[in-house]
Design an enzyme around this catalytic site. Sequence first.
Site, mmCIF file in Angstrom:
data_model
loop_
_atom_site.group_PDB
_atom_site.id
_atom_site.type_symbol
_atom_site.label_atom_id
_atom_site.label_comp_id
_atom_site.label_asym_id
_atom_site.label_seq_id
_atom_site.Cartn_x
_atom_site.Cartn_y
_atom_site.Cartn_z
ATOM 1 N N ASP A 29 33.616 30.025 52.732
ATOM 2 C CA ASP A 29 33.494 29.516 51.360
ATOM 3 C C ASP A 29 34.891 29.092 50.915
ATOM 4 O O ASP A 29 35.875 29.288 51.638
ATOM 5 C CB ASP A 29 32.923 30.605 50.443
ATOM 6 C CG ASP A 29 32.754 30.120 49.001
ATOM 7 O OD1 ASP A 29 32.300 28.979 48.802
ATOM 8 O OD2 ASP A 29 33.102 30.873 48.070
ATOM 9 N N SER A 30 34.980 28.561 49.708
ATOM 10 C CA SER A 30 36.278 28.140 49.187
ATOM 11 C C SER A 30 37.164 29.321 48.804
ATOM 12 O O SER A 30 38.374 29.162 48.666
ATOM 13 C CB SER A 30 36.091 27.237 47.963
ATOM 14 O OG SER A 30 35.437 27.949 46.924
ATOM 15 N N GLU A 70 37.590 33.737 40.695
ATOM 16 C CA GLU A 70 38.774 33.825 41.550
ATOM 17 C C GLU A 70 39.889 34.645 40.878
ATOM 18 O O GLU A 70 40.719 35.246 41.562
ATOM 19 C CB GLU A 70 39.286 32.424 41.894
ATOM 20 C CG GLU A 70 38.409 31.655 42.866
ATOM 21 C CD GLU A 70 38.425 32.226 44.274
ATOM 22 O OE1 GLU A 70 39.480 32.731 44.701
ATOM 23 O OE2 GLU A 70 37.365 32.188 44.947
ATOM 24 N N CYS A 125 26.021 28.540 43.151
ATOM 25 C CA CYS A 125 27.323 28.633 43.810
ATOM 26 C C CYS A 125 27.514 30.099 44.151
ATOM 27 O O CYS A 125 27.202 30.972 43.321
ATOM 28 C CB CYS A 125 28.432 28.135 42.884
ATOM 29 S SG CYS A 125 30.115 28.547 43.424
ATOM 30 N N HIS A 144 29.913 31.986 44.185
ATOM 31 C CA HIS A 144 30.770 32.743 43.267
ATOM 32 C C HIS A 144 29.964 33.342 42.106
ATOM 33 O O HIS A 144 30.331 34.398 41.574
ATOM 34 C CB HIS A 144 31.847 31.839 42.652
ATOM 35 C CG HIS A 144 33.008 31.545 43.547
ATOM 36 N ND1 HIS A 144 32.931 30.665 44.601
ATOM 37 C CD2 HIS A 144 34.291 32.005 43.535
ATOM 38 C CE1 HIS A 144 34.110 30.590 45.198
ATOM 39 N NE2 HIS A 144 34.953 31.397 44.580
#
Length: 285
Positions: free
Chosen positions: A28-29, A170, A202, A204
């Site tokens: 993932d990012s 994040e 998503c 997240h």
Amino acid sequence: MESTNTLNNIYSNEVYILKNTRPIGIFDSGVGGLTVVKALIEKLPNENFVYFGDTANVPYGNKTKEQLMMYAENIINFFITKEVKAIIVACGTHSSVTLPELKQEYDIPILGVVKPGSKAAVKTTKNNRIGILATQATVNSKAYTHNIKEINSHSNVLEIACKSFVPLVEKGKLRDNETYEAVKKYLDPLVNKNIDTIVLGCTHYPFLEPAIKDYINDNIKLVDPADETINELIELFTAKDLLNKHNDPLAEFYVSGNDESFYNVGKLLMGDIIKDVKKIDFQEE
């Protein structure tokens, strides 16, 4: 002296164990894909895995398809050096934009989260009104709308791009005032449309589920695609005889950017599962 059949059986068993103990690659990012890791640990506790958080390029939602393909290819090529037996694209953006091409490019099982999330949403809704919270790239692709309508053409789908959610997660801001302001901004259009099911589109976003639940009423159900994604992985491994039943699981974590930030936020989200984080710079390879 052992018979030939006995030696063959020993050799076959060793090959079987080696094949099945290979890790699963998950990327993932950033920390978002840890929601998929959490579901993996709960449903397949014996599996080894290698996680890659592409923190140098987070967020993915505002990137072009060309950029996303480059990021994905770098990560998958890294996974190949780890001899993974399957890859989970634990990212709604990649699952929406790059997954079809990646499946054609690589001769390895690659699973995304959009199709499982769509399947779970259709099973969950009672009034066929489904909301999608996702990145701008995912919303632009209409991947969730297409997949949901393939399953049930009578579904009404409203997709909302949530620009602020990934940066909040994040930073570990899961229930701050800033978080609740963002939740209200993105959820109001869905609540006003009498939607009864919301997909956290998503990976997240499930970390924001407590804040979201604080805002919506109990009649609205939240869908986390991670569970259904791991169910699909179980089906795949069962069919291909790839389930690992032989060892205590090993977990490796890698990032392309700030390893300290990933470690700190990852520990906040997942506890002691993350022991160490290594940084890799593809540009230097």
